[in-house]
Write a protein that holds these residues in place. Structure first.
Motif, PDB file in Angstrom:
ATOM      1  N   LYS A 105      -1.449 -13.207  -3.455  1.00  8.35           N
ATOM      2  CA  LYS A 105      -2.884 -12.898  -3.202  1.00  8.35           C
ATOM      3  C   LYS A 105      -3.288 -11.495  -3.472  1.00  8.35           C
ATOM      4  CE  LYS A 105      -3.935 -17.397  -0.882  1.00  8.35           C
ATOM      5  NZ  LYS A 105      -5.311 -17.725  -1.523  1.00  8.35           N
ATOM      6  N   PHE A 106      -2.533 -10.794  -2.465  1.00  8.54           N
ATOM      7  CA  PHE A 106      -2.709  -9.222  -2.618  1.00  8.54           C
ATOM      8  C   PHE A 106      -2.471  -8.668  -3.862  1.00  8.54           C
ATOM      9  CE2 PHE A 106      -2.005  -8.990   2.171  1.00  8.54           C
ATOM     10  CZ  PHE A 106      -3.201  -8.988   2.592  1.00  8.54           C
ATOM     11  N   GLY A 107      -1.426  -8.989  -4.753  1.00  7.77           N
ATOM     12  CA  GLY A 107      -1.247  -8.503  -6.109  1.00  7.77           C
ATOM     13  C   GLY A 107      -2.048  -8.917  -6.927  1.00  7.77           C
ATOM     14  N   LYS A 108      -2.870 -10.067  -6.848  1.00  5.45           N
ATOM     15  CA  LYS A 108      -3.932 -10.344  -7.837  1.00  5.45           C
ATOM     16  C   LYS A 108      -5.048  -9.594  -7.667  1.00  5.45           C
ATOM     17  CE  LYS A 108      -3.669 -12.514 -10.743  1.00  5.45           C
ATOM     18  NZ  LYS A 108      -3.258 -12.301 -12.140  1.00  5.45           N
ATOM     19  N   ALA A 109      -5.275  -9.442  -6.270  1.00  8.40           N
ATOM     20  CA  ALA A 109      -6.541  -8.479  -5.809  1.00  8.40           C
ATOM     21  C   ALA A 109      -6.195  -7.021  -6.200  1.00  8.40           C
ATOM     22  CB  ALA A 109      -6.691  -8.601  -4.331  1.00  8.40           C
ATOM     23  N   PHE A 110      -5.006  -6.547  -6.239  1.00  8.68           N
ATOM     24  CA  PHE A 110      -4.965  -5.045  -6.739  1.00  8.68           C
ATOM     25  C   PHE A 110      -4.664  -5.129  -8.414  1.00  8.68           C
ATOM     26  CE2 PHE A 110      -2.286  -4.919  -2.468  1.00  8.68           C
ATOM     27  CZ  PHE A 110      -3.311  -3.998  -1.698  1.00  8.68           C
ATOM     28  N   GLY A 111      -4.863  -6.220  -8.918  1.00  7.90           N
ATOM     29  CA  GLY A 111      -4.861  -6.369 -10.559  1.00  7.90           C
ATOM     30  C   GLY A 111      -3.404  -6.212 -11.051  1.00  7.90           C
ATOM     31  N   LEU A 112      -2.404  -6.578 -10.368  1.00 11.61           N
ATOM     32  CA  LEU A 112      -0.926  -6.792 -10.789  1.00 11.61           C
ATOM     33  C   LEU A 112      -0.809  -7.994 -11.622  1.00 11.61           C
ATOM     34  CD1 LEU A 112       0.587  -5.496  -7.556  1.00 11.61           C
ATOM     35  CD2 LEU A 112       0.043  -3.861  -9.444  1.00 11.61           C
ATOM     36  N   ILE A 147      -4.066   1.340  12.074  1.00  8.81           N
ATOM     37  CA  ILE A 147      -5.090   1.640  10.825  1.00  8.81           C
ATOM     38  C   ILE A 147      -4.872   0.656   9.361  1.00  8.81           C
ATOM     39  CG2 ILE A 147      -5.400   3.505   9.119  1.00  8.81           C
ATOM     40  CD1 ILE A 147      -4.431   5.499  11.325  1.00  8.81           C
ATOM     41  N   ASP A 148      -3.492   0.418   9.170  1.00 12.50           N
ATOM     42  CA  ASP A 148      -3.458  -0.541   8.052  1.00 12.50           C
ATOM     43  C   ASP A 148      -4.001  -1.891   8.261  1.00 12.50           C
ATOM     44  OD1 ASP A 148      -2.258   1.349   6.519  1.00 12.50           O
ATOM     45  OD2 ASP A 148      -0.393   0.845   6.760  1.00 12.50           O
ATOM     46  N   THR A 149      -3.700  -2.318   9.608  1.00 17.19           N
ATOM     47  CA  THR A 149      -3.977  -3.521  10.082  1.00 17.19           C
ATOM     48  C   THR A 149      -5.670  -3.875   9.858  1.00 17.19           C
ATOM     49  OG1 THR A 149      -2.272  -4.041  11.441  1.00 17.19           O
ATOM     50  CG2 THR A 149      -3.986  -5.382  11.867  1.00 17.19           C
ATOM     51  N   GLN A 150      -6.546  -3.084  10.544  1.00 23.92           N
ATOM     52  CA  GLN A 150      -7.959  -3.004  10.405  1.00 23.92           C
ATOM     53  C   GLN A 150      -8.321  -2.858   9.063  1.00 23.92           C
ATOM     54  OE1 GLN A 150     -10.242  -3.836  13.103  1.00 23.92           O
ATOM     55  NE2 GLN A 150     -10.990  -4.737  11.072  1.00 23.92           N
ATOM     56  N   GLU A 151      -7.588  -2.080   8.127  1.00 24.13           N
ATOM     57  CA  GLU A 151      -8.075  -1.877   6.778  1.00 24.13           C
ATOM     58  C   GLU A 151      -7.763  -3.336   5.818  1.00 24.13           C
ATOM     59  OE1 GLU A 151      -6.766   1.679   4.539  1.00 24.13           O
ATOM     60  OE2 GLU A 151      -5.344   0.148   3.369  1.00 24.13           O
ATOM     61  N   MET A 152      -6.592  -3.911   6.323  1.00 24.25           N
ATOM     62  CA  MET A 152      -6.300  -5.108   5.611  1.00 24.25           C
ATOM     63  C   MET A 152      -7.123  -6.322   5.886  1.00 24.25           C
ATOM     64  SD  MET A 152      -4.443  -8.206   6.213  1.00 24.25           S
ATOM     65  CE  MET A 152      -3.973  -7.698   8.101  1.00 24.25           C
ATOM     66  N   LEU A 153      -7.602  -6.239   7.157  1.00 27.63           N
ATOM     67  CA  LEU A 153      -8.591  -7.366   7.454  1.00 27.63           C
ATOM     68  C   LEU A 153     -10.014  -6.959   6.667  1.00 27.63           C
ATOM     69  CD1 LEU A 153      -7.838  -7.453  11.540  1.00 27.63           C
ATOM     70  CD2 LEU A 153      -7.541  -9.301   9.881  1.00 27.63           C
ATOM     71  N   ASP A 154     -10.285  -5.952   6.654  1.00 31.77           N
ATOM     72  CA  ASP A 154     -11.744  -5.648   6.014  1.00 31.77           C
ATOM     73  C   ASP A 154     -11.520  -5.765   4.376  1.00 31.77           C
ATOM     74  OD1 ASP A 154     -12.795  -4.847   8.564  1.00 31.77           O
ATOM     75  OD2 ASP A 154     -12.319  -2.614   8.026  1.00 31.77           O
ATOM     76  N   LYS A 200       0.777  -1.170  -0.115  1.00 32.81           N
ATOM     77  CA  LYS A 200      -0.044   0.025  -0.013  1.00 32.81           C
ATOM     78  C   LYS A 200       0.836   1.276   0.141  1.00 32.81           C
ATOM     79  CE  LYS A 200      -3.064   2.739   2.985  1.00 32.81           C
ATOM     80  NZ  LYS A 200      -3.750   2.714   4.416  1.00 32.81           N
ATOM     81  N   HIS A 201       1.840   1.161   1.034  1.00 38.39           N
ATOM     82  CA  HIS A 201       2.734   2.541   1.158  1.00 38.39           C
ATOM     83  C   HIS A 201       3.417   2.604  -0.250  1.00 38.39           C
ATOM     84  CE1 HIS A 201       5.210   5.437   3.141  1.00 38.39           C
ATOM     85  NE2 HIS A 201       6.123   4.823   2.640  1.00 38.39           N
ATOM     86  N   HIS A 202       3.831   2.010  -1.115  1.00 35.19           N
ATOM     87  CA  HIS A 202       4.707   2.037  -2.133  1.00 35.19           C
ATOM     88  C   HIS A 202       3.758   1.995  -3.530  1.00 35.19           C
ATOM     89  CE1 HIS A 202       8.424   2.337  -0.372  1.00 35.19           C
ATOM     90  NE2 HIS A 202       8.092   1.344   0.554  1.00 35.19           N
ATOM     91  N   LYS A 203       2.410   2.001  -3.371  1.00 37.48           N
ATOM     92  CA  LYS A 203       1.568   2.329  -4.344  1.00 37.48           C
ATOM     93  C   LYS A 203       1.669   0.818  -5.170  1.00 37.48           C
ATOM     94  CE  LYS A 203       1.049   7.195  -4.340  1.00 37.48           C
ATOM     95  NZ  LYS A 203       1.627   7.200  -2.932  1.00 37.48           N
ATOM     96  N   MET A 204       1.701  -0.412  -4.792  1.00 37.90           N
ATOM     97  CA  MET A 204       1.848  -1.328  -5.509  1.00 37.90           C
ATOM     98  C   MET A 204       0.326  -2.064  -5.626  1.00 37.90           C
ATOM     99  SD  MET A 204       4.876  -3.567  -3.899  1.00 37.90           S
ATOM    100  CE  MET A 204       6.626  -2.703  -3.403  1.00 37.90           C
ATOM    101  N   ASN A 205      -0.383  -0.895  -5.747  1.00 36.42           N
ATOM    102  CA  ASN A 205      -1.846  -1.366  -5.961  1.00 36.42           C
ATOM    103  C   ASN A 205      -2.614  -0.895  -7.046  1.00 36.42           C
ATOM    104  OD1 ASN A 205      -1.805   1.360  -4.990  1.00 36.42           O
ATOM    105  ND2 ASN A 205      -3.239   0.891  -3.425  1.00 36.42           N
ATOM    106  N   GLN A 206      -1.576  -0.719  -8.215  1.00 36.82           N
ATOM    107  CA  GLN A 206      -2.178   0.115  -9.572  1.00 36.82           C
ATOM    108  C   GLN A 206      -2.473  -1.106 -10.420  1.00 36.82           C
ATOM    109  OE1 GLN A 206       0.696   3.421 -10.588  1.00 36.82           O
ATOM    110  NE2 GLN A 206       1.678   2.765  -8.576  1.00 36.82           N
ATOM    111  N   PRO A 207      -3.621  -1.393 -10.986  1.00 36.25           N
ATOM    112  CA  PRO A 207      -3.965  -2.192 -12.001  1.00 36.25           C
ATOM    113  C   PRO A 207      -2.935  -2.163 -13.029  1.00 36.25           C
ATOM    114  CG  PRO A 207      -5.855  -1.534 -10.869  1.00 36.25           C
ATOM    115  CD  PRO A 207      -4.692  -0.573 -10.522  1.00 36.25           C
ATOM    116  N   GLY A 208      -2.456  -3.304 -13.435  1.00 35.50           N
ATOM    117  CA  GLY A 208      -1.511  -3.454 -14.558  1.00 35.50           C
ATOM    118  C   GLY A 208      -0.236  -3.036 -14.565  1.00 35.50           C
TER     119      GLY A 208
END
Length: 358
Positions: free
Chosen positions: A202-209, A307-314, A177-185
């Motif tokens: 798993k997170f990478g695929k969910a982020f569209g990477l 903050i990140d931990t609760q966000e990640m669980l959700d 999240k911090h390094h913006k590794m959530n940009q699809p493509g």
């Protein structure tokens, strides 16, 4: 409701190491009394992290014995302090790698308590608690923690699967999240396919990477591609394939704790590419040229704040992201720790505390 001066006589049952052999066996001890801002949690499950191997074996030379490991903790709220209004008795909650901090410095105020400027982070086990006692972890029947460091487990999310998120999950989610590794493509490389690595996939695929897994073992290829959904798999010793991926990745997240070369991976990054180290090798060596050319960046990360931990669980609940686990009894823990040292687990052991700790 409990008060600060309440004296609690309840004993806690756990499994502890008594010496640097790291061998665990049953151990009875007393938890601190529930304070005004505390939550007492009956533990149902606890994940098994590699820290649970090295800390009981005194790898860093400052172990306190007896030591009850475990910092991937989930359970049910059984008692609340007078100031606790975020939770109620019966709530499903979790506790991660730390249970307190100064709560007033800049990182703490930003919800990044794990980077507390006053170095007042209290680790979940083998650390000094606010009352001067040594913290004991989740291989036990219950735990008492400050409400700030307690997280809500989303409704319907299996407890045994939530446990590994509190260390393995957040350790990779935060830097992604911090390094913006959530940009699809965009393209990401994941080094290592263990507890942390499989969550990064798993997170990478969910982020569209587009996800490429790097491993020392070809035996993990089918699992990476067909089960975890990675787009590509490369055995890191295959120089031809490694060279063929030069300047192809936007990001790399390195989860490997064994010593390994860094230059071959750094050369896979595009200009301005980011390499994040979350594993713990004994040393990090690379040629300055590998980062000079292409203005590549190498950085590190450890766990994550509240903050990140609760966000990640959700996020995991909303996107159906579940770690792959092997549920075990507490009696099996010593065998499990030995297997973990041999990387013989896919991909996280989780102890069924509720049904096997007697």
């Amino acid at each position: 409701m409990a008060t600060e001066t309440a004296v609690k006589e309840e004993n806690c049952l756990g499994w502890a190491a008594r010496d640097p052999s790291g061998f665990l066996s049953p151990y009875k001890f007393s938890r601190r009394a529930v304070g005004n801002d505390d939550v007492s949690i009956k533990i149902s499950h606890c994940g098994v992290c590699y820290a649970d191997v090295v800390l009981p074996r005194n790898h860093y030379g400052h172990a306190h014995y007896p030591m009850v490991p475990g910092h991937e903790i989930v359970g049910i709220v059984k008692e609340l302090g007078a100031n606790v209004h975020r939770f109620k008795v019966g709530d499903r909650v979790g506790v991660g790698t730390f249970v307190n901090s100064c709560q007033e410095c800049e990182p703490c105020n930003e919800g990044m308590e794990v980077h507390c400027d006053k170095k007042a982070v209290v680790l979940t086990y083998d650390n000094i608690d606010v009352d001067g006692t040594i913290t004991q972890g989740g291989y036990s029947s219950f735990i008492v923690t400050h409400q700030r460091f307690c997280y809500k487990i989303p409704d319907g999310y299996p407890m045994e699967l939530a446990a590994p998120l509190l260390c393995a999950g957040i350790t990779v989610y935060t830097p992604m999240k911090h390094h913006k590794m959530n940009q699809p493509g965009k393209a990401i490389g994941v080094i290592g396919l263990g507890g942390l690595g499989h969550m990064a996939v798993k997170f990478g695929k969910a982020f569209g990477l587009k996800v490429t897994v790097f491993s020392t073992s070809v035996s993990k290829k089918e699992e990476a591609l067909t089960i975890l959904g990675a787009d590509n798999f490369v055995v890191s010793s295959d120089e031809q394939k490694m060279q063929g991926l030069a300047k192809s990745l936007d990001f790399i997240i390195d989860t490997a704790s064994g010593d390994h070369p860094f230059d071959p991976y750094l050369l896979l990054l595009k200009r301005d590419g980011v390499y994040v180290l979350v594993g713990a090798p004994t040393e990090v060596k690379f040629s300055p040229i590998s980062i000079f050319v292409g203005m590549r960046r190498i950085t590190g990360s450890i766990a994550g704040g509240t903050i990140d931990t609760q966000e990640m669980l959700d996020f995991c609940a909303a996107h159906g992201i579940y770690p792959k686990v092997e549920v075990i009894s507490i009696e099996y823990i010593n065998e499990a720790l030995d297997r973990l040292t041999k990387r013989d687990v896919k991909y996280r052991f989780v102890i069924d505390i509720e049904n096997t700790l007697k």
